[in-house]
Design a protein around this motif. Sequence first.
Motif, PDB file in Angstrom:
ATOM      1  N   GLY A 163       0.854  -1.128   0.060  1.00 21.55           N
ATOM      2  CA  GLY A 163       0.046  -0.044  -0.254  1.00 21.55           C
ATOM      3  C   GLY A 163       0.791   1.194   0.053  1.00 21.55           C
ATOM      4  O   GLY A 163       2.206   1.128  -0.291  1.00 21.55           O
ATOM      5  N   GLN A 164       0.191   2.364   0.319  1.00 23.47           N
ATOM      6  CA  GLN A 164       0.801   3.633   0.194  1.00 23.47           C
ATOM      7  C   GLN A 164       0.934   4.241   1.659  1.00 23.47           C
ATOM      8  O   GLN A 164      -0.022   4.043   2.600  1.00 23.47           O
ATOM      9  N   LEU A 165       1.797   5.231   1.823  1.00 17.90           N
ATOM     10  CA  LEU A 165       1.764   6.078   2.866  1.00 17.90           C
ATOM     11  C   LEU A 165       0.679   7.204   3.180  1.00 17.90           C
ATOM     12  O   LEU A 165       0.573   7.719   4.491  1.00 17.90           O
ATOM     13  N   PRO A 336      -6.550  -1.390  -0.116  1.00 16.66           N
ATOM     14  CA  PRO A 336      -7.067  -2.324   0.949  1.00 16.66           C
ATOM     15  C   PRO A 336      -5.951  -2.241   2.156  1.00 16.66           C
ATOM     16  O   PRO A 336      -6.249  -2.557   3.435  1.00 16.66           O
ATOM     17  N   HIS A 337      -4.684  -1.647   1.949  1.00 18.44           N
ATOM     18  CA  HIS A 337      -3.862  -1.854   3.049  1.00 18.44           C
ATOM     19  C   HIS A 337      -3.854  -0.675   3.971  1.00 18.44           C
ATOM     20  O   HIS A 337      -4.253   0.556   3.473  1.00 18.44           O
ATOM     21  N   ALA A 343       4.416   2.242   5.758  1.00 18.48           N
ATOM     22  CA  ALA A 343       5.624   2.856   6.614  1.00 18.48           C
ATOM     23  C   ALA A 343       6.522   1.606   7.003  1.00 18.48           C
ATOM     24  O   ALA A 343       8.004   1.884   7.159  1.00 18.48           O
ATOM     25  N   ASN A 344       6.119   0.534   7.537  1.00 17.57           N
ATOM     26  CA  ASN A 344       7.098  -0.516   7.973  1.00 17.57           C
ATOM     27  C   ASN A 344       7.920  -0.967   6.705  1.00 17.57           C
ATOM     28  O   ASN A 344       9.193  -1.153   7.006  1.00 17.57           O
ATOM     29  N   ALA A 345       7.453  -0.936   5.495  1.00 23.82           N
ATOM     30  CA  ALA A 345       7.975  -1.599   4.316  1.00 23.82           C
ATOM     31  C   ALA A 345       9.118  -0.541   3.921  1.00 23.82           C
ATOM     32  O   ALA A 345      10.268  -0.784   3.681  1.00 23.82           O
ATOM     33  N   LEU A 346       8.988   0.795   3.922  1.00 22.62           N
ATOM     34  CA  LEU A 346       9.900   1.640   3.806  1.00 22.62           C
ATOM     35  C   LEU A 346      10.864   1.926   4.721  1.00 22.62           C
ATOM     36  O   LEU A 346      11.962   1.749   4.174  1.00 22.62           O
ATOM     37  N   LYS A 347      10.792   1.634   5.915  1.00 18.59           N
ATOM     38  CA  LYS A 347      11.900   1.407   6.953  1.00 18.59           C
ATOM     39  C   LYS A 347      12.577   0.445   6.398  1.00 18.59           C
ATOM     40  O   LYS A 347      13.841   0.491   6.584  1.00 18.59           O
TER      41      LYS A 347
END
Length: 354
Positions: A163-165, A336-337, A343-347
Amino acid sequence: MVKLLQLFIKPNEKQILFISYSGRQYSDTPKEAYNMLRTDPDFADYELVWAFNKPKLYKQPELGRKISSNSPTFFFHLLKSKYWIANSSIDRLIPFKHEQHVYIQFWHGVPLKSLGHSEVGLSRLVQYWYDHVQFDFMFTYSDYDLEKFKAVFPRTKQFVTQGQLRKNIVQRYEQNITPARIKYQLGIKSDKPVLLYLPTFRGYDAKEQTNLTEATLNELSETYTVIYRGHYFTDGAGKGQIITAKNYSLYKMFMIADTLITDFSSVFFDFVEYGKKVYLFQPDVSEYIVRRGIYLDAKKDLHLPVAYSEVELIALMQADNYDYQVLKKIKEEYNPHEGDEAANALKKILMQYL
């Protein structure tokens, strides 16, 4: 020139360059990523740099170092930054190999309008960029836009499907500002429900009607407080007895809006998150399909209320039979996300290079 600079410029392993809408704004997902990272202790020693077309216009207290994206020295700063975070082009539509850098793309919305080779009248420069730009990571909302972006950006190395931030933007605002304060900043004194009107930039001289007329906006103003915000390519000129909000945060307006009217903007995919009414005004849909192109028919594919005339729009809005389940289904299929997943994926992406 870029290849020559790459021979002499070594990237700073702890420098991140942010840009939104190719330097036009301080907004959207790059801004949320910036706010997330500047308050994270794990990135306390990172240099977070923003690129703007006109950096002197941006005086927000949380902003640190700013550079000009129109300056001849822009590519020096670009190559000096190990990480690039953008929601459109950060490379000024000049794609080049960047083995020493990490290009992270948060595209500015679910694609409703055609992109790439499906887009009618696309310039050769932009098409070349689509075909050759190499994102190291591209975040997607759902399986729908994942499929579309695989075709539009064929050289992307990895798609991130968490998903997106964007969903965290309103949450962050809710911690710092009240709806009453937002209304005060916009000059809203009425207790009438708020209608947010977001027409789309056409990019051509339309033969058909595209926007609501002043008479219709004035009629709507009898029931609603109407806020008008144009596309970032438009001038946002006032129309009728309404509030214009060209430079005000879209997501703050989401907090106070009770109803959204747009046409071919994908913004409604983000707005349905809040379970509020969405209407589409598409009097020129036949011309738009021919001259611009769309992936989805809003009425047939999404089952949203679509009006093809102002009379029809007023009738739809006056009817007491809005189907909120349609909004829920759109959210489940296209967005849906949760924001924290992105945020966790970016970090995780950034931490893997430490």
